[in-house]
Design an enzyme around this catalytic site. Structure first.
Site, PDB file in Angstrom:
ATOM      1  N   HIS A 174       0.829  -1.201   0.000  1.00 26.90           N
ATOM      2  CA  HIS A 174       0.000   0.000   0.000  1.00 26.90           C
ATOM      3  C   HIS A 174       0.865   1.253   0.000  1.00 26.90           C
ATOM      4  O   HIS A 174       1.874   1.328   0.700  1.00 26.90           O
ATOM      5  CB  HIS A 174      -0.952  -0.003   1.203  1.00 26.90           C
ATOM      6  CG  HIS A 174      -1.990  -1.073   1.124  1.00 26.90           C
ATOM      7  ND1 HIS A 174      -2.722  -1.484   2.220  1.00 26.90           N
ATOM      8  CD2 HIS A 174      -2.423  -1.838   0.080  1.00 26.90           C
ATOM      9  CE1 HIS A 174      -3.561  -2.445   1.844  1.00 26.90           C
ATOM     10  NE2 HIS A 174      -3.391  -2.676   0.550  1.00 26.90           N
ATOM     11  N   ASP A 253       0.369  -3.061   9.031  1.00 29.58           N
ATOM     12  CA  ASP A 253      -1.081  -3.007   9.192  1.00 29.58           C
ATOM     13  C   ASP A 253      -1.660  -4.335   9.669  1.00 29.58           C
ATOM     14  O   ASP A 253      -2.867  -4.575   9.515  1.00 29.58           O
ATOM     15  CB  ASP A 253      -1.747  -2.610   7.871  1.00 29.58           C
ATOM     16  CG  ASP A 253      -1.703  -1.103   7.641  1.00 29.58           C
ATOM     17  OD1 ASP A 253      -1.175  -0.393   8.506  1.00 29.58           O
ATOM     18  OD2 ASP A 253      -2.181  -0.655   6.588  1.00 29.58           O
ATOM     19  N   HIS A 291       0.190   2.689  12.351  1.00 27.42           N
ATOM     20  CA  HIS A 291      -0.739   3.821  12.417  1.00 27.42           C
ATOM     21  C   HIS A 291      -0.993   4.227  13.861  1.00 27.42           C
ATOM     22  O   HIS A 291      -0.878   3.412  14.789  1.00 27.42           O
ATOM     23  CB  HIS A 291      -2.087   3.464  11.779  1.00 27.42           C
ATOM     24  CG  HIS A 291      -2.058   3.324  10.295  1.00 27.42           C
ATOM     25  ND1 HIS A 291      -2.316   4.370   9.438  1.00 27.42           N
ATOM     26  CD2 HIS A 291      -1.797   2.254   9.518  1.00 27.42           C
ATOM     27  CE1 HIS A 291      -2.226   3.946   8.191  1.00 27.42           C
ATOM     28  NE2 HIS A 291      -1.915   2.669   8.207  1.00 27.42           N
TER      29      HIS A 291
END
Length: 385
Positions: A174, A253, A291
């Site tokens: 990503h 992630d 994140h």
């Protein structure tokens, strides 16, 4: 032709999604510079490319991203396909990058490095809620970058630390994790780009498989295959033994503080197996996620386990941190076992509250996968207050 393909893919997925994607496609078609931009982005996949893509046209309208939300969530899997398989995804990433640099010139969060007997872990806040990392052997002056999505921010940290970047570890393809691979690998000619060959990572030079080890000075970093979010997702485990400190997990992630990633390219069973890979690691392992999702994730954990005191204590600490815009990483895997619902599918309380139904089952992994799938569904619908 592109508009026809998009409309076909979106049939039955809702008028709102179709309108958003048609707006993107029609804006790109109407732009006078679209042919030049397309050629620039096609050449982006080649290491010989020398041109930077042209600035985005103001005619292009992008999906507004809520703070702390996944950019693919707004339009679901149709947008995910465009984001990962077409040049529109790269354009969207460039737009995100510019907006984040304007909004957070010093980064979205205040971070503190951790130093362990000559090894430094430096979190770098990038985009609106991502983290990149530098792992530094301070004695040798060598550095490894993890998921360097903003090459400018990562390069600034490299220069401040006065180290030589020799490797990039990419957890998955990503753009918000791999977008800086090109610029950094060109700037640092001896830098190697590591990642899974199954994931189509930009500028990959050294493919890795499960349990492969990358050695840089005193740094011994093991790749662990954790598919589910993407087919080739890897996490990286820095072995603490060589420097007599805690091991560090750079989870991309797969795993966040009190959360886990969405299963875009796998099944609940696949994601459960990947999370179990992490559960096998030691409680004192430091978790460095991709994140800053801590406050939202803990809010959801409070919905499914309202009487979890460990979660309540962690939430109070996180809220104090976020009031001052301080980073919430790292946590430890021991802490995560206590309050992260996605690591607690074996717990009877969660099984009784959210499981597929009463009564024993002959396949424990199946019932845990069903519970994980239900947790993920509820999390996707959850809106933090």
């Amino acid at each position: 032709m592109a508009a026809v393909v998009a409309a076909t893919a979106l049939k039955g997925r809702g008028a709102r999604n179709a309108r958003v994607l048609r707006g993107i496609l029609s804006g790109a078609t109407a732009n006078k510079a679209s042919q030049n931009r397309t050629r620039a982005l096609q050449s982006h996949s080649s290491p010989e490319c020398k041109e930077e893509p042209e600035p985005l046209s103001p005619e292009l309208e992008y999906i507004p991203r809520k703070r702390g939300k996944n950019p693919m969530k707004a339009v679901g899997l149709a947008w995910y396909s465009l984001y990962t398989r077409t040049w529109l995804g790269y354009l969207f990433y460039r737009q995100q990058l510019r907006r984040a640099r304007n909004r957070y010139p010093k980064g979205h969060s205040k971070t503190q490095p951790r130093l362990f007997n000559g090894v430094k872990v430096l979190p770098i806040p990038v985009l609106s809620d991502n983290y990149s990392y530098l792992i530094i052997d301070t004695q040798a002056g060598l550095a490894v970058a993890v998921d360097p999505s903003d090459p400018r921010a990562v390069q600034a940290s490299i220069e401040k630390e006065r180290v030589n970047l020799v490797a990039i570890l990419c957890t998955h393809k990503h753009w918000d994790h791999s977008g800086g691979n090109r610029d950094l690998s060109r700037r640092h000619r001896d830098c190697r780009v590591y990642g899974s060959p199954q994931d189509g990572i930009p500028y990959l030079t050294h493919p890795l498989c499960h349990q492969d080890v990358v050695s840089v000075g005193r740094l011994q970093i093991r790749a662990l295959a954790t598919p589910g979010h993407t087919q080739g997702h890897l996490v990286y485990l820095l072995d603490g033994e060589p420097y007599k400190g805690p091991s560090c997990l750079f989870s991309g992630d797969l795993l966040f503080l009190s959360g886990c990633g969405r299963t875009f390219e796998g099944t609940a069973e696949t994601m459960l197996s990947s999370l179990d890979t992490v559960l096998d690691l030691g409680d004192d392992t430091l978790l460095w996620p991709g994140h800053e999702y801590a406050e939202e994730n803990l809010g959801f954990a409070g919905v499914v386990e309202p009487e979890n005191l460990a979660r309540e204590r962690k939430m109070q600490w996180v809220q104090r941190q976020r009031m001052e815009r301080k980073s919430t990483c790292p946590s430890t895997l021991g802490e995560e076992r206590a309050y992260n619902p996605f690591l607690r599918t074996h717990c009877l309380e969660l099984q009784e509250a959210l499981g597929p139904g009463p009564g024993p089952t002959s396949d424990d992994s199946c019932s845990r996968a069903q519970l994980l799938e239900e947790l993920r569904r509820l999390k996707d619908m959850h809106k933090s207050k």
